[in-house]
Write an enzyme that holds these catalytic residues in place. Structure first.
Site, PDB file in Angstrom:
ATOM      1  N   CYS A 176      48.530  39.495  29.273  1.00  0.00           N
ATOM      2  CA  CYS A 176      49.846  39.493  29.908  1.00  0.00           C
ATOM      3  C   CYS A 176      49.615  39.689  31.408  1.00  0.00           C
ATOM      4  O   CYS A 176      49.278  40.785  31.853  1.00  0.00           O
ATOM      5  CB  CYS A 176      50.677  40.624  29.301  1.00  0.00           C
ATOM      6  SG  CYS A 176      52.401  40.616  29.769  1.00  0.00           S
TER       7      CYS A 176
ATOM      8  N   CYS B 177      40.436  36.313  45.397  1.00  0.00           N
ATOM      9  CA  CYS B 177      39.121  35.726  45.674  1.00  0.00           C
ATOM     10  C   CYS B 177      38.954  34.293  45.188  1.00  0.00           C
ATOM     11  O   CYS B 177      37.951  33.654  45.499  1.00  0.00           O
ATOM     12  CB  CYS B 177      38.025  36.605  45.090  1.00  0.00           C
ATOM     13  SG  CYS B 177      37.928  36.560  43.282  1.00  0.00           S
TER      14      CYS B 177
ATOM     15  N   CYS C 121      42.211  33.823  40.585  1.00  0.00           N
ATOM     16  CA  CYS C 121      42.543  35.101  41.212  1.00  0.00           C
ATOM     17  C   CYS C 121      43.137  34.827  42.585  1.00  0.00           C
ATOM     18  O   CYS C 121      42.550  34.090  43.387  1.00  0.00           O
ATOM     19  CB  CYS C 121      41.281  35.954  41.338  1.00  0.00           C
ATOM     20  SG  CYS C 121      41.561  37.521  42.196  1.00  0.00           S
TER      21      CYS C 121
ATOM     22  N   CYS D  23      39.981  41.378  37.958  1.00  0.00           N
ATOM     23  CA  CYS D  23      39.018  40.341  38.328  1.00  0.00           C
ATOM     24  C   CYS D  23      37.652  40.996  38.550  1.00  0.00           C
ATOM     25  O   CYS D  23      37.549  41.979  39.283  1.00  0.00           O
ATOM     26  CB  CYS D  23      39.485  39.644  39.603  1.00  0.00           C
ATOM     27  SG  CYS D  23      38.314  38.434  40.250  1.00  0.00           S
TER      28      CYS D  23
ATOM     29  N   CYS E  47      36.505  40.743  42.510  1.00  0.00           N
ATOM     30  CA  CYS E  47      37.101  41.507  43.620  1.00  0.00           C
ATOM     31  C   CYS E  47      37.930  42.706  43.161  1.00  0.00           C
ATOM     32  O   CYS E  47      38.543  43.368  43.979  1.00  0.00           O
ATOM     33  CB  CYS E  47      37.962  40.588  44.487  1.00  0.00           C
ATOM     34  SG  CYS E  47      39.441  39.989  43.636  1.00  0.00           S
TER      35      CYS E  47
END
Length: 130
Positions: free
Chosen positions: A118, A45, A42, A95, A98
């Site tokens: 995707c 984070c 991510c 995510c 976060c």
């Protein structure tokens, strides 16, 4: 983090995609044609999200994966939510650490899962396998 803190940490494109649920143009992201071995993380984070071993060329113009990475409790750092924007029903993925917008998941991927995550390159970082 506050919106102002995210805006300082991220580029304009990363902020637009990850925090405002935007989408980058197809075939423009730095990871859509990326083939290095490692984990995709991510951008906000740093949570591990996808492995290069599950990445494939879907022809869509965005990085595509058929599965997510799991933690020690066999739970993914990728959450799914119903998305009814743009006059259609899709499944948004974010995510779990976060709440960053990553992209969408579709049921037209390869075996063994049949899924196609995707994902916007702007929502991703990368940790090469050492």
């Amino acid at each position: 983090m506050s919106d102002a803190e995210w805006a300082k940490k991220l580029t304009d494109e990363q902020y637009y995609v990850a925090r405002e649920k935007g989408t980058e143009a197809p075939f423009t992201g730095k990871y859509y044609d990326h083939s290095e071995k490692g984990n995709y993380t991510c951008v906000c984070c740093g949570a591990d999200l996808f492995s290069s071993t599950t990445k494939y060329d879907s022809g869509s113009g965005w990085p595509s994966f058929y599965d997510t990475l799991k933690n020690d409790d066999n739970k993914s750092h990728v959450a799914e939510h119903s998305d009814k924007s743009h006059g259609m029903v899709r499944t948004e993925v974010t995510c779990t650490q976060c709440d960053a917008h990553l992209g969408h998941v579709f049921n037209d991927g390869p075996k063994p899962t049949g899924l196609r995550y995707c994902i916007n390159s702007a929502s991703l970082g990368f940790k090469p396998k050492i």
